[in-house]
Design a protein around this motif. Sequence first.
Motif, PDB file in Angstrom:
ATOM      1  N   ALA A 143     -14.106  45.499 -10.241  1.00  0.00           N
ATOM      2  CA  ALA A 143     -13.166  46.240 -11.095  1.00  0.00           C
ATOM      3  C   ALA A 143     -13.789  47.480 -11.710  1.00  0.00           C
ATOM      4  O   ALA A 143     -13.347  47.941 -12.769  1.00  0.00           O
ATOM      5  CB  ALA A 143     -12.608  45.326 -12.197  1.00  0.00           C
ATOM      6  N   GLY A 144     -14.808  48.031 -11.067  1.00  0.00           N
ATOM      7  CA  GLY A 144     -15.454  49.237 -11.575  1.00  0.00           C
ATOM      8  C   GLY A 144     -16.351  49.011 -12.763  1.00  0.00           C
ATOM      9  O   GLY A 144     -16.810  49.979 -13.397  1.00  0.00           O
ATOM     10  N   ALA A 145     -16.666  47.741 -13.073  1.00  0.00           N
ATOM     11  CA  ALA A 145     -17.494  47.454 -14.246  1.00  0.00           C
ATOM     12  C   ALA A 145     -18.881  48.070 -14.117  1.00  0.00           C
ATOM     13  O   ALA A 145     -19.445  48.585 -15.091  1.00  0.00           O
ATOM     14  CB  ALA A 145     -17.607  45.938 -14.445  1.00  0.00           C
ATOM     15  N   GLY A 146     -19.452  48.031 -12.919  1.00  0.00           N
ATOM     16  CA  GLY A 146     -20.771  48.623 -12.716  1.00  0.00           C
ATOM     17  C   GLY A 146     -20.767  50.116 -12.982  1.00  0.00           C
ATOM     18  O   GLY A 146     -21.701  50.654 -13.593  1.00  0.00           O
ATOM     19  N   PRO A 155     -23.601  47.083 -21.449  1.00  0.00           N
ATOM     20  CA  PRO A 155     -24.899  46.688 -20.896  1.00  0.00           C
ATOM     21  C   PRO A 155     -24.828  46.355 -19.410  1.00  0.00           C
ATOM     22  O   PRO A 155     -23.900  45.686 -18.948  1.00  0.00           O
ATOM     23  CB  PRO A 155     -25.261  45.446 -21.726  1.00  0.00           C
ATOM     24  N   SER A 156     -25.821  46.816 -18.668  1.00  0.00           N
ATOM     25  CA  SER A 156     -25.883  46.532 -17.234  1.00  0.00           C
ATOM     26  C   SER A 156     -26.092  45.045 -16.975  1.00  0.00           C
ATOM     27  O   SER A 156     -25.660  44.519 -15.952  1.00  0.00           O
ATOM     28  CB  SER A 156     -27.014  47.334 -16.586  1.00  0.00           C
ATOM     29  N   SER A 173     -18.312  43.687 -24.668  1.00  0.00           N
ATOM     30  CA  SER A 173     -19.075  44.224 -23.538  1.00  0.00           C
ATOM     31  C   SER A 173     -18.875  45.713 -23.321  1.00  0.00           C
ATOM     32  O   SER A 173     -19.695  46.361 -22.673  1.00  0.00           O
ATOM     33  CB  SER A 173     -18.682  43.487 -22.249  1.00  0.00           C
ATOM     34  N   LEU A 174     -17.791  46.268 -23.854  1.00  0.00           N
ATOM     35  CA  LEU A 174     -17.470  47.674 -23.598  1.00  0.00           C
ATOM     36  C   LEU A 174     -17.422  48.484 -24.894  1.00  0.00           C
ATOM     37  O   LEU A 174     -16.591  49.382 -25.051  1.00  0.00           O
ATOM     38  CB  LEU A 174     -16.124  47.775 -22.865  1.00  0.00           C
ATOM     39  N   LEU A 175     -18.362  48.207 -25.787  1.00  0.00           N
ATOM     40  CA  LEU A 175     -18.381  48.932 -27.051  1.00  0.00           C
ATOM     41  C   LEU A 175     -18.627  50.425 -26.851  1.00  0.00           C
ATOM     42  O   LEU A 175     -18.233  51.247 -27.686  1.00  0.00           O
ATOM     43  CB  LEU A 175     -19.459  48.353 -27.972  1.00  0.00           C
ATOM     44  N   ASP A 232      -8.702  41.927 -19.861  1.00  0.00           N
ATOM     45  CA  ASP A 232      -8.449  41.672 -21.284  1.00  0.00           C
ATOM     46  C   ASP A 232      -9.522  42.329 -22.145  1.00  0.00           C
ATOM     47  O   ASP A 232      -9.224  42.926 -23.187  1.00  0.00           O
ATOM     48  CB  ASP A 232      -8.406  40.174 -21.555  1.00  0.00           C
ATOM     49  N   VAL A 233     -10.788  42.219 -21.696  1.00  0.00           N
ATOM     50  CA  VAL A 233     -11.893  42.845 -22.432  1.00  0.00           C
ATOM     51  C   VAL A 233     -11.697  44.348 -22.496  1.00  0.00           C
ATOM     52  O   VAL A 233     -11.854  44.978 -23.555  1.00  0.00           O
ATOM     53  CB  VAL A 233     -13.243  42.497 -21.770  1.00  0.00           C
ATOM     54  N   LEU A 234     -11.340  44.950 -21.362  1.00  0.00           N
ATOM     55  CA  LEU A 234     -11.178  46.408 -21.324  1.00  0.00           C
ATOM     56  C   LEU A 234      -9.979  46.852 -22.167  1.00  0.00           C
ATOM     57  O   LEU A 234     -10.051  47.856 -22.886  1.00  0.00           O
ATOM     58  CB  LEU A 234     -11.027  46.879 -19.884  1.00  0.00           C
TER      59      LEU A 234
END
Length: 388
Positions: A143-146, A155-156, A173-175, A232-234
Motif C-alpha cells: 500500500a505504498g507504506a515503504g 519509521p522504516s 506509525s504515520l506521525l 485506518d492508520v493512514l
Amino acid sequence: MRVLIAPDRFGSTLGPTQAATAMAAGWAAGAPHDDVRILPLSDGGPGFLDVVQRALGGVTVATTVSDPVGREVPAAVLVVDEGHRRTAWVETSQATGLHLLAADERDPGSTSTWGVGQLVDTALAEGATRIVLGVGGGATNDAGAGMLAALGAGPSSVLARGGLALTDAPGDSLLGLPSVLDRLSGVELVLATDEETPLLGLSGTSAVEAPRKGASPDLAQRLEFALGHFTDVLARSLPSPPLDLLTGRPRRLDREPGAGAAGGLGFALLALGARPVGAVAEVLRVSGFSVAAAGSDLVVTGTGRLDWTALRGSVVSGVAEATMETARPVVCVAGECLVGRRESMTLGLAGCYAVADTPREVEAMVADPVATLEARTARVARTWSPAR
C-alpha cells in the motif's frame, strides 16, 4: 505505404524500443518498399522512462535506490523543463519491478516500495514542481507504506518491511505524514496508471494482483487484513482528509480506481494528493501519436501477450482507440494471442498475429525473442504490403 510501428514492451524480454526496432527490421525485410517509422509506447511499467525521453528529451539524473528486497540497484529520473515548470518523470518499476527478483524471491508479503520514495526524493532534489509517476509492473503489496517511510512519514522498522508487517502497525506509525504533505505542498503529483483496481475487497489488489506476484491464497487473505488495518492508520493521520464534492464526507481513498495499482502504491500516492491520469493516454499525448498515426497508412502495435486484460487500459487498446479517430487500420503483432477474432475486432484491430502458437514456438520465442519477432513481422508485412 507509410507504416507506423508503435508497440509496448514484450513481457520481460524486450522493452518498447527493442520491440519496435525488431518489428521495423522485420517489416523492412518483408516489405522493403515501405516507409517505416517507429514510435515505442508504454503503459507506465518497465520502459516508461525510455519512451518519454524519446518523445520529450530532457536530462536523465542517475541515482541508486533500493529494490523490493532492499538491494541497491541503478535507477534514474528524467527531468524535463517546460517553460517555467520543471517536470520529473519517474518509472516506479525501477525500484519495485517484478523483473528485479528471482522466482524464489517473489514474496509480496515482505517486499517494499521504499525505493519509490528515494526516486521521489531525487526528483525533489532536482527542483521538480511536477512529478509524473508511471506505476506498473511492481512486485510489492504494501500500500505504498515503504515509499511513505522513505519520505519521512514514519519509521522504516514498521513501514518498510512489506505489506504483512502492517498488520501490527501502531496508530502513531504515520506521525510524520503532515510534514511530508507540507514538503509536497507546492508540487503537483501525477499518478499515471491504467489500473482501476481498488485497494481492498474481492476485486482489490491483494485478491487479484498478489497471487500473480507469488502469494498463496492464505497470504493474500492476510495481506488484505494488513492493508485494511493500514488504511485506518493512514486515515487517522491525514491532517485534512479529502472530501467528496457531492456528499461533503471524507473520501474513501482505498475505494478509488487505481488505489490498488502496483500493490497499493496508488493508494499512498492518492493520499499525498496525486492526480490520477491514464498512463497510456499520457504517453500517447506526449509522443504525438495522433499526428503520427494520421500521417501513416497503417499502424502496427504489439505486446507480449494479448489476452482479456489487454482489452482495456493497455497500449494495444489505447492505440486501437486513438487510431480509429484517424480512420487508419491498425494490426497487432503479439507474442501470444489469447483472444478470438471477435474480441480483437471489437477492440478495433484489423488483424492479430501471434509470434508463437505452439509450445515449440513459445520455446523458440523465449530463446530468441528478437529473431522470432522479426520473422513474424516480416510475414505480416508481406500480407499487408505485398510487393508490386
